[in-house]
Write a protein that holds these residues in place. Structure first.
Motif, PDB file in Angstrom:
ATOM      1  N   ILE A 178       0.838  -1.203   0.000  1.00 11.46           N
ATOM      2  CA  ILE A 178       0.000   0.000   0.000  1.00 11.46           C
ATOM      3  C   ILE A 178       0.868   1.245   0.000  1.00 11.46           C
ATOM      4  CG2 ILE A 178      -1.694   1.304   1.336  1.00 11.46           C
ATOM      5  CD1 ILE A 178      -2.762  -1.379   2.381  1.00 11.46           C
ATOM      6  N   HIS A 179       1.870   1.279   0.888  1.00  7.55           N
ATOM      7  CA  HIS A 179       2.725   2.461   0.981  1.00  7.55           C
ATOM      8  C   HIS A 179       3.618   2.612  -0.255  1.00  7.55           C
ATOM      9  CE1 HIS A 179       1.637   3.685   5.037  1.00  7.55           C
ATOM     10  NE2 HIS A 179       1.662   2.418   5.391  1.00  7.55           N
ATOM     11  N   ALA A 180       4.054   1.499  -0.834  1.00  5.33           N
ATOM     12  CA  ALA A 180       4.912   1.578  -2.019  1.00  5.33           C
ATOM     13  C   ALA A 180       4.140   2.145  -3.209  1.00  5.33           C
ATOM     14  CB  ALA A 180       5.470   0.190  -2.351  1.00  5.33           C
ATOM     15  N   ARG A 181       2.912   1.707  -3.394  1.00  3.62           N
ATOM     16  CA  ARG A 181       2.088   2.240  -4.495  1.00  3.62           C
ATOM     17  C   ARG A 181       1.843   3.741  -4.320  1.00  3.62           C
ATOM     18  NH1 ARG A 181      -0.847   0.126  -8.472  1.00  3.62           N
ATOM     19  NH2 ARG A 181      -0.931  -2.136  -8.776  1.00  3.62           N
ATOM     20  N   GLN A 182       1.504   4.149  -3.097  1.00  7.27           N
ATOM     21  CA  GLN A 182       1.253   5.562  -2.838  1.00  7.27           C
ATOM     22  C   GLN A 182       2.505   6.385  -3.073  1.00  7.27           C
ATOM     23  OE1 GLN A 182      -1.523   7.163  -2.177  1.00  7.27           O
ATOM     24  NE2 GLN A 182      -0.675   9.179  -1.692  1.00  7.27           N
ATOM     25  N   ARG A 215       8.361  -2.657 -12.016  1.00 10.37           N
ATOM     26  CA  ARG A 215       8.248  -2.909 -13.456  1.00 10.37           C
ATOM     27  C   ARG A 215       6.780  -2.966 -13.908  1.00 10.37           C
ATOM     28  NH1 ARG A 215      11.537  -6.625 -13.357  1.00 10.37           N
ATOM     29  NH2 ARG A 215      10.184  -8.461 -13.251  1.00 10.37           N
ATOM     30  N   HIS A 216       5.901  -3.484 -13.060  1.00  7.74           N
ATOM     31  CA  HIS A 216       4.482  -3.581 -13.412  1.00  7.74           C
ATOM     32  C   HIS A 216       3.730  -2.287 -13.113  1.00  7.74           C
ATOM     33  CE1 HIS A 216       4.699  -7.678 -14.608  1.00  7.74           C
ATOM     34  NE2 HIS A 216       4.922  -8.172 -13.397  1.00  7.74           N
ATOM     35  N   TRP A 217       4.083  -1.609 -12.037  1.00  2.00           N
ATOM     36  CA  TRP A 217       3.309  -0.435 -11.613  1.00  2.00           C
ATOM     37  C   TRP A 217       3.703   0.843 -12.346  1.00  2.00           C
ATOM     38  CZ3 TRP A 217       3.856  -1.386  -5.601  1.00  2.00           C
ATOM     39  CH2 TRP A 217       3.113  -2.530  -5.264  1.00  2.00           C
ATOM     40  N   TRP A 218       4.967   0.989 -12.720  1.00  2.00           N
ATOM     41  CA  TRP A 218       5.420   2.232 -13.356  1.00  2.00           C
ATOM     42  C   TRP A 218       4.640   2.548 -14.634  1.00  2.00           C
ATOM     43  CZ3 TRP A 218       7.720   6.425 -11.862  1.00  2.00           C
ATOM     44  CH2 TRP A 218       8.318   7.284 -12.794  1.00  2.00           C
ATOM     45  N   ASP A 222       0.140   6.104 -12.500  1.00  2.00           N
ATOM     46  CA  ASP A 222      -0.617   6.663 -11.387  1.00  2.00           C
ATOM     47  C   ASP A 222       0.146   7.851 -10.800  1.00  2.00           C
ATOM     48  OD1 ASP A 222      -2.656   4.844 -11.592  1.00  2.00           O
ATOM     49  OD2 ASP A 222      -1.843   3.472 -10.102  1.00  2.00           O
ATOM     50  N   VAL A 223      -0.588   8.896 -10.452  1.00  2.00           N
ATOM     51  CA  VAL A 223       0.008  10.067  -9.814  1.00  2.00           C
ATOM     52  C   VAL A 223      -0.836  10.450  -8.602  1.00  2.00           C
ATOM     53  CG1 VAL A 223       1.121  10.985 -11.885  1.00  2.00           C
ATOM     54  CG2 VAL A 223      -1.238  11.630 -11.379  1.00  2.00           C
ATOM     55  N   ALA A 224      -0.198  11.084  -7.633  1.00  2.00           N
ATOM     56  CA  ALA A 224      -0.912  11.496  -6.426  1.00  2.00           C
ATOM     57  C   ALA A 224      -0.153  12.634  -5.767  1.00  2.00           C
ATOM     58  CB  ALA A 224      -1.058  10.324  -5.450  1.00  2.00           C
ATOM     59  N   ARG A 225      -0.888  13.485  -5.103  1.00  2.00           N
ATOM     60  CA  ARG A 225      -0.273  14.484  -4.243  1.00  2.00           C
ATOM     61  C   ARG A 225       0.089  13.825  -2.911  1.00  2.00           C
ATOM     62  NH1 ARG A 225      -4.795  19.200  -5.257  1.00  2.00           N
ATOM     63  NH2 ARG A 225      -4.120  19.815  -7.362  1.00  2.00           N
ATOM     64  N   PHE A 226       1.047  14.445  -2.222  1.00  2.00           N
ATOM     65  CA  PHE A 226       1.425  13.894  -0.920  1.00  2.00           C
ATOM     66  C   PHE A 226       0.240  13.969   0.033  1.00  2.00           C
ATOM     67  CE2 PHE A 226       2.838  14.238   3.435  1.00  2.00           C
ATOM     68  CZ  PHE A 226       3.658  13.126   3.539  1.00  2.00           C
TER      69      PHE A 226
END
Length: 280
Positions: A178-182, A215-218, A222-226
């Protein structure tokens, strides 16, 4: 490598395509129809929802050099169900001059004021990140939380690198996925000004080799603000630790960011981290 504008147009095309293919007709209240072979929405469906011509949208997704106003880009962003961070990222990709002007130089050394600042947050772990999210400085509490930071050398001395490529960090962070994706979404949004320089391209290439998740997620773009959040750690000596994760941007040095893990009121994580270090 092409010129920077063409690289941004190519990334814009990938961004649009990734988010178009992630939507289904049902998600935007359109009929599915028959004989659909396209993953996600068709280009003509996005154009319909955004109120633009199919040809114009197709050219935009193909990375052609066309003019697009901010209002039209935001209409496309709404059609793709992008949040505010996603729409802002879309505009910056289409108008890359806005992402890099005025140019923000990064200081050669971390200013002493920032070193004193993060030292002042002890016993809460704290560190300074550079433009590519490299660890530029850290306090003693951060070294107690993640001792390996003191032995890292570039390019591995980087927050995204250790998050994805160091197995010890996967064990350290509770709910790592969860934290890595965010963090990855925040990283993409926060590094657009340096996205296509040699250091960034090398970092991304090496992470694609080192981490299957990266490699799969990049390519998902996905983008997000802090977002302020709680982060928990399974520390081998201090046990389960909980901190409030905060990020600050110094007005005088906007290319740097200060990350602070604040003690949670009523919780003794910071004290246990310090005590276990001195006992050991």
């Amino acid at each position: 490598m092409g010129d920077e504008a063409s690289l941004h147009r190519a990334e814009l095309a990938e961004f649009l395509r990734a988010h178009r293919e992630a939507l289904t007709p049902e998600m935007v209240k359109l009929p599915r129809g028959r004989g659909r072979r396209t993953p996600g929405l068709r280009r003509e469906e996005v154009a319909l929802l955004a109120g633009v011509s199919v040809t114009w949208y197709t050219w935009l997704e193909q990375g052609r050099r066309i003019n697009a106003s901010t209002d039209v880009l935001r209409a496309i962003g709404r059609a793709l169900r992008l949040d505010d961070a996603g729409q802002e990222h879309l505009v910056l990709l289409a108008h890359p001059i806005n992402a890099t002007t005025p140019a923000i130089a990064s200081p050669d050394e971390v200013p002493s004021a920032l070193r004193r600042l993060i030292d002042g947050f002890d016993p809460g772990p704290s560190y300074v990140l550079g433009p590519h999210w490299e660890f530029a400085a850290w306090n003693a509490a951060e070294a107690r939380l993640y001792p390996r930071i003191e032995g890292l050398e570039p390019p591995q001395r980087n927050l995204i690198w250790v998050l994805f490529a160091d197995p010890a960090v996967r064990e350290l962070i509770v709910d790592w996925d969860i934290h890595a994706r965010q963090a990855l979404a925040e990283f993409r949004a926060g590094t657009i000004a340096v996205r296509h320089d040699a250091e960034m391209e090398r970092l991304v290439a090496e992470l694609c080799d080192a981490s299957e998740e990266f490699r799969h997620w990049w390519p998902e773009h996905d983008v997000a603000r802090f977002e302020t959040r709680l982060r928990r750690f399974n520390h081998p000596r201090a046990g389960l630790l909980t901190f409030e994760y905060q990020q600050l941007t110094p007005s005088e040095w906007p290319s740097l960011r200060v990350v602070v893990m604040l003690p949670v009121p009523g919780d003794d994580s910071a004290q246990r981290l310090a005590v276990r270090h001195h006992v050991a």
